[in-house]
Design a protein around this motif. Structure first.
Motif, PDB file in Angstrom:
ATOM      1  N   ASP A  63       0.840  -1.209   0.000  1.00 37.89           N
ATOM      2  CA  ASP A  63       0.000   0.000   0.000  1.00 37.89           C
ATOM      3  C   ASP A  63       0.873   1.256   0.000  1.00 37.89           C
ATOM      4  O   ASP A  63       0.656   2.178  -0.790  1.00 37.89           O
ATOM      5  CB  ASP A  63      -0.915   0.016   1.222  1.00 37.89           C
TER       6      ASP A  63
ATOM      7  N   LYS B 138      -5.111  -3.288  -2.718  1.00 39.09           N
ATOM      8  CA  LYS B 138      -6.202  -4.155  -3.155  1.00 39.09           C
ATOM      9  C   LYS B 138      -6.930  -3.552  -4.343  1.00 39.09           C
ATOM     10  O   LYS B 138      -7.264  -4.247  -5.311  1.00 39.09           O
ATOM     11  CB  LYS B 138      -7.170  -4.387  -1.996  1.00 39.09           C
TER      12      LYS B 138
ATOM     13  N   GLN C  62      -7.363   1.120   1.233  1.00 35.30           N
ATOM     14  CA  GLN C  62      -6.933  -0.210   0.785  1.00 35.30           C
ATOM     15  C   GLN C  62      -6.461  -0.110  -0.664  1.00 35.30           C
ATOM     16  O   GLN C  62      -6.988  -0.776  -1.558  1.00 35.30           O
ATOM     17  CB  GLN C  62      -8.091  -1.203   0.910  1.00 35.30           C
TER      18      GLN C  62
ATOM     19  N   GLN D  53     -11.901  -5.412 -12.246  1.00 34.47           N
ATOM     20  CA  GLN D  53     -11.141  -4.991 -11.078  1.00 34.47           C
ATOM     21  C   GLN D  53     -11.821  -3.805 -10.393  1.00 34.47           C
ATOM     22  O   GLN D  53     -11.897  -3.733  -9.165  1.00 34.47           O
ATOM     23  CB  GLN D  53      -9.703  -4.630 -11.464  1.00 34.47           C
TER      24      GLN D  53
ATOM     25  N   PHE E 225     -14.205  -3.561  -5.994  1.00 34.76           N
ATOM     26  CA  PHE E 225     -14.272  -2.751  -4.769  1.00 34.76           C
ATOM     27  C   PHE E 225     -15.421  -1.743  -4.820  1.00 34.76           C
ATOM     28  O   PHE E 225     -15.387  -0.694  -4.206  1.00 34.76           O
ATOM     29  CB  PHE E 225     -12.922  -2.077  -4.454  1.00 34.76           C
TER      30      PHE E 225
ATOM     31  N   ASN F 166      -4.779  -3.928  -7.406  1.00 38.16           N
ATOM     32  CA  ASN F 166      -4.255  -5.285  -7.582  1.00 38.16           C
ATOM     33  C   ASN F 166      -2.728  -5.278  -7.650  1.00 38.16           C
ATOM     34  O   ASN F 166      -2.111  -5.731  -8.619  1.00 38.16           O
ATOM     35  CB  ASN F 166      -4.841  -5.945  -8.835  1.00 38.16           C
TER      36      ASN F 166
END
Length: 404
Positions: A173, A368, A365, A235, A239, A371
């Motif tokens: 991150d 995430k 995040q 992708q 989220f 990716n």
């Protein structure tokens, strides 16, 4: 003395991992180094052992041969590393510190820097305001897709992580703080995203995904991401974003209408830039497509954030105008709708500390969302090849095998 291996652009479609000189606190002559910067002493700088360094879509423009970058240019402007040597004029950064490096190189002394506009520092690039590591026409500062790199103006620029062990736990991150996360966030902030906003993000590459996650952090009610790549749109949906596939359905306004009940959004972010494509199944390159489409679908009085890259020199441009960055933009439409446009590099230092705290607290995040995928330095050419094919990943290079 240790050696130093780095990823270098060697010509259109070709990158190589090669041996380069171990850095010192002087900007030496080399591919892309501005003659007026050669020999520049950097006692205010540090040498970093690179912990992570990311492949960026801006790098990909060069690798495709769409800029005037010279062969041999060492790539990489997204750098996170451990300080292993400090210059004699460095006072507050210490050996052993783990730090994020803003991709903008900034002196901290000029008018622009003092006004927090570190993306247009006046003292680091003899050609024009603004500079970056490993990038064409940016002064020639050596890139950081390498084992070791020199970073100037360390006390001013570097963001020190408060706890090294905690930082390494979240390094996938935190590595995004050097560019992609602040860039996406800047796009959303520039577009005026606030609680309840409806937002259109053009482009589902890593910056577009970062902008979408940033819009969510800022409280957007609905975030719609548009692209021609189904894998990248998947992708975005992973989220919580809505998506529109512009290869399958060319009418953007109609698709937004199906989601929101009206064919417009409050604000929009261009995360594509000058290699944009027209919409539809057999569409060709049309560099003004995104700019014109976001004006079309953004409500009157809305704001447009434009972190997508536009260049003044594009050897592969579709016509003579495009080759010098002159595009067929419907400025009259933007004028009629009283749109606000915000363009240019992102002033990373305005955002990176707050975004670091959002990561460390678990609120953000970003790894995430984009990716994040870790590869070795030797796998970098593969990473560039896969990224060019549109893979839905953000490649993170780990030169020393330090990432768990």
């Amino acid at each position: 003395m240790a050696g130093n291996r780095a990823v270098a652009y060697m010509g259109p479609g070709k990158v190589e991992v090669m041996d380069i000189g171990y850095p010192d606190l002087v900007l030496r002559d080399g591919p892309g180094v501005n003659p007026l910067n050669v020999g520049r002493k950097c006692d205010h700088g540090v040498i970093l052992k690179v912990v992570t360094t990311n492949i960026c879509g801006s790098d990909q423009h060069m690798v495709r041969g769409r800029t005037t970058a010279p062969a041999g240019l060492v790539l990489g402007h997204e750098i996170t590393g451990e300080v292993i040597e400090v210059g004699r004029d460095v006072e507050f950064i210490k050996k052993g510190d783990l730090v994020s490096v803003p991709f903008n190189i900034a002196c901290g002394r000029c008018r622009s820097c003092k006004e927090r506009n570190t993306h247009i520092c006046e003292n680091v690039n003899p050609d024009r305001p603004g500079s970056a590591y490993g990038y064409v026409d940016m002064g020639g500062w050596v890139g950081g897709q390498s084992e070791y790199v020199m970073v100037p103006y360390a006390d001013f620029q570097l963001l020190k992580f408060p706890d090294k062990d905690q930082a390494m736990e979240k390094i996938k991150d935190l590595t995004m703080l050097s560019d992609i996360f602040p860039t996406g966030y800047h796009g959303a902030v520039s577009a005026g995203v606030k609680p309840g906003s409806t937002v259109y993000i053009a482009g589902a590459g890593p910056v577009g995904l970062a902008a979408a996650h940033s819009a969510q952090l800022l409280g957007a009610a609905v975030v719609i991401v548009g692209d021609l790549n189904g894998e990248r749109l998947a992708q975005a949906r992973s989220f919580g974003c809505e998506t529109v596939n512009l290869r399958e359905h060319s009418d953007l306004g109609e698709q937004i209408d199906q989601i929101l009940g009206i064919p417009e959004v409050d604000c929009a972010v261009d995360c594509v830039g000058f290699e944009a494509s027209a919409h539809g199944a057999n569409a060709i390159e049309a560099p003004a497509t995104v700019l014109n489409s976001i004006m079309q679908v953004t409500r009157a009085g809305g704001r447009l954030g434009i972190p997508g890259l536009y260049v003044t020199g594009d050897p592969g441009g579709i016509d003579e105008d495009a080759k010098i960055g002159t595009l067929r933009v419907r400025l009259g439409l933007g004028w009629a709708k009283a749109h606000t446009f915000v363009t240019g590099q992102t002033p990373v230092m305005q955002y990176h500390r707050d975004l670091m705290k959002a990561i460390l607290s678990g609120k953000a995040q970003i790894a995430k969302a984009v990716n994040a995928t870790v590869i070795s330095l030797d796998e970098a050419p593969m990473g560039y090849e896969e990224f060019d094919k549109g893979v839905a990943r953000k490649y993170v290079i780990d030169p020393h095998g330090l990432v768990k």
